[in-house]
Scaffold this motif. Structure first.
Motif: not given
Length: 259
Positions: A175-183, A185-194
């Motif tokens: 719940n911390c966009p843009p690092y990680a957030e729900h979109q 059924n997915e969790i996306v964000g810069s930390d997830i990409d890393m």
């Protein structure tokens, strides 16, 4: 007479409602020094929740999600919010009622937590972070979430890998966009990409566990998760509980106030 009484009563009720639902109190925080003695909102388990304790006379309000603190700020329940710059911008970019002070509150480094006896995984993470820094992958991921290149260069997970090392479970607050957030059924964000980039480099399959911020460390400690991202400073106290990778990002903590 009855009509007159009803009219006056309705008028009085309307005035009362307008007064009760009026604008939030005027902002009284225009600098870091103004935070003394104020009511300040922070998200639990973050850099802000650690550093806010040093503010003289501050009354601290803790929230599980950054959006909750922003809502409280708008209502006038608190005087300011301390948050990571990228998180702050994700709200101020779409909310004209709040703003970020020009003066930064603090600068900290973020790192990835692993279980205290897992030095092998710590070494793997450091190797991957170094390689992904050198080839520009981490910088491209960062740029995809900020500035003029936002959204232009998303990270694409490699589909050709065998994932021979098995699963790597990441514990983080989504719940911390843009690092990680729900979109969806997915969790996306810069930390997830890393973390996807790290898993691509090391040949792991990434699984994501969405937990509240102050449970990330305990989730890593008990082995439920392989790694954790807490978005808080690496303190000597935390280093007694878990191991940390080298820093993967610099956090700029800022103050959000009403306009």
């Amino acid at each position: 007479m009855k009509k007159t009484i009803l009219y006056i009563t309705a008028f009085a009720m309307s005035a009362l409602l307008l007064t009760g639902c009026g604008a939030a109190p005027i902002n009284t925080v225009s600098s870091i020094d103004d935070l003394k003695g104020k009511k300040i909102g922070v998200q639990v388990g973050t850099t802000g929740s650690t550093l806010v304790k040093d503010i003289e006379g501050a009354a601290i309000e803790y929230y599980n999600m950054p959006g909750e603190s922003i809502h409280a700020l708008e209502l006038g329940e608190i005087d300011a919010v301390i948050a990571d710059l990228n998180i702050a911008q994700s709200f101020t970019n779409t909310n004209s009622a709040i703003q970020i002070l020009a003066e930064e509150f603090a600068v900290e480094e973020y790192a990835i937590a692993v279980k205290s006896d897992n030095t092998a995984l710590q070494a793997e993470l450091n190797e991957a972070l170094e390689a992904l820094t050198q080839d520009g992958t981490l910088q491209r991921i960062k740029e995809n979430y900020e500035g003029e290149n936002q959204g232009k260069n998303p990270y694409v997970v490699l589909q050709s890998l065998s994932r021979s090392k098995g699963k790597l479970v990441l514990a983080t607050n989504a719940n911390c966009p843009p690092y990680a957030e729900h979109q969806g059924n997915e969790i996306v964000g810069s930390d997830i990409d890393m973390m996807n980039a790290i898993c691509d480099y090391l040949d792991y399959e990434l699984l994501i566990s969405d937990v509240v911020s102050d449970s990330v460390i305990s989730t890593v400690q008990n082995g439920t998760a392989s790694v954790g991202i807490v978005r808080s400073p690496v303190t000597p106290e935390l280093e007694k509980e878990v191991l940390f990778s080298n820093a993967y990002a610099v956090s700029h903590q800022v103050v959000i106030v009403r306009k």
